[in-house]
Design an enzyme around this catalytic site. Sequence first.
Site, PDB file in Angstrom:
ATOM      1  N   ARG A  24       0.802  -1.226   0.000  1.00 56.10           N
ATOM      2  CA  ARG A  24       0.000   0.000   0.000  1.00 56.10           C
ATOM      3  C   ARG A  24       0.836   1.278   0.000  1.00 56.10           C
ATOM      4  NH1 ARG A  24      -2.048  -4.264   2.288  1.00 56.10           N
ATOM      5  NH2 ARG A  24      -4.289  -4.695   2.132  1.00 56.10           N
ATOM      6  N   HIS A  55      -0.815  -2.555  -4.570  1.00 55.49           N
ATOM      7  CA  HIS A  55      -0.216  -3.478  -5.530  1.00 55.49           C
ATOM      8  C   HIS A  55      -0.072  -2.903  -6.938  1.00 55.49           C
ATOM      9  CE1 HIS A  55       0.099  -6.464  -2.552  1.00 55.49           C
ATOM     10  NE2 HIS A  55      -1.036  -7.123  -2.731  1.00 55.49           N
ATOM     11  N   HIS A  67       3.234 -13.175  -5.350  1.00 56.43           N
ATOM     12  CA  HIS A  67       2.025 -13.312  -4.536  1.00 56.43           C
ATOM     13  C   HIS A  67       1.456 -14.732  -4.581  1.00 56.43           C
ATOM     14  CE1 HIS A  67      -1.623 -11.870  -2.510  1.00 56.43           C
ATOM     15  NE2 HIS A  67      -1.034 -10.691  -2.386  1.00 56.43           N
ATOM     16  N   ASP A 101      -2.394 -10.165   8.037  1.00 58.17           N
ATOM     17  CA  ASP A 101      -2.028  -9.374   6.861  1.00 58.17           C
ATOM     18  C   ASP A 101      -1.052  -8.321   7.347  1.00 58.17           C
ATOM     19  OD1 ASP A 101      -1.871  -8.438   4.312  1.00 58.17           O
ATOM     20  OD2 ASP A 101      -3.969  -7.810   4.146  1.00 58.17           O
ATOM     21  N   GLU A 123       5.213 -12.864   1.285  1.00 58.83           N
ATOM     22  CA  GLU A 123       5.597 -11.938   0.229  1.00 58.83           C
ATOM     23  C   GLU A 123       6.837 -11.138   0.642  1.00 58.83           C
ATOM     24  OE1 GLU A 123       1.972  -9.589  -0.782  1.00 58.83           O
ATOM     25  OE2 GLU A 123       1.024 -11.024   0.578  1.00 58.83           O
TER      26      GLU A 123
END
Length: 334
Positions: free
Chosen positions: A81, A106, A178, A243, A299
Amino acid sequence: MSISKKPFGNFENKPVTEYTLQNASGMQVSIINYGATVTKIITADKNNMFANVVNGFDNLDDYLNSSNPYMGCIVGRYCNRIAHGIFTIDGKEYKLAKNHGEHSLHGGNKGFDKAWWNAEPNEADNSLKLTYLSKDGEEGFPGNLNITVIYSLTDDNEVKIDYKATTDQSTSVNFTNHCYFNLSGNSNTPILDHELQLFADSYTVSDATLIPTGEIASVKNTALDFTSTKKTGKDIAAIGGYDHNMIIRKDDHSTGLTIAANLYEPVSGRFMQMFTTEPAVQFYSGNQEQGNQFGLCLEAQHYPNSPNEPSFPNTLLKPGEAYRQVTIYKISAL
């Protein structure tokens, strides 16, 4: 070692091809040149039974669908972000698409994940080189950016991703892959019993919209503490799903390859180690995807919103410089 290929459809009047790398032990990695996307990683369990350990689709239409949750792709020009879709370089403000609430996610509306890449297989080192020119102004980013991503499969069952990029104007870059891993080999089996160790003692604290506040906090005594191996589902209810940007422990502050994670699935016996040159890894437990938590992402990345946080590791790439990242996923069976 061998490389095979088959047609996978067409995108913007260009052919999409699925390339499959295979090593001496029979492990396979398949990649399409839409989004530089990993479609399959097929590897053996403890009983030498082979299965696909990443979630994916069987046809291009599903990858093109707007509901595709960045499945297996390369993400850029800036993964994760950027707050309010705005950042500044040398006093000039750049505005990006706000494709995730008030923020840019992204790479915007059409990031690297939705691009056609030129592909060059190389049987000599069992690799696939993918190249893409992200033109000046694409999704609001400055500079013509030439990016190369090389996937290779070694006889040590290592899936290696080697990224390189150059630019003709100063720009912000942050690339990742990803893949959604499910080491059970069954994408209908939740990943909550996977056992995870993250070599991360701290993380970037975020607000409710997952934008970092600038604070770096310890994982100790929190649901984010994976410094010792534990099931991914053990504390997931307490945090509502993972996340999070986890800061990789680099005791010598080196920029070389560092172990970032170990992941184990006890029924199949599959064990994966992740190594990267990046300073952080986003651990995502697939919370928003259909069915929920049937794959997890690890990631490799720089921190979210780094262009707007001067204290974070720098993501600025200037003309004359070369961006480089190496990330390796090594899979075995115990």
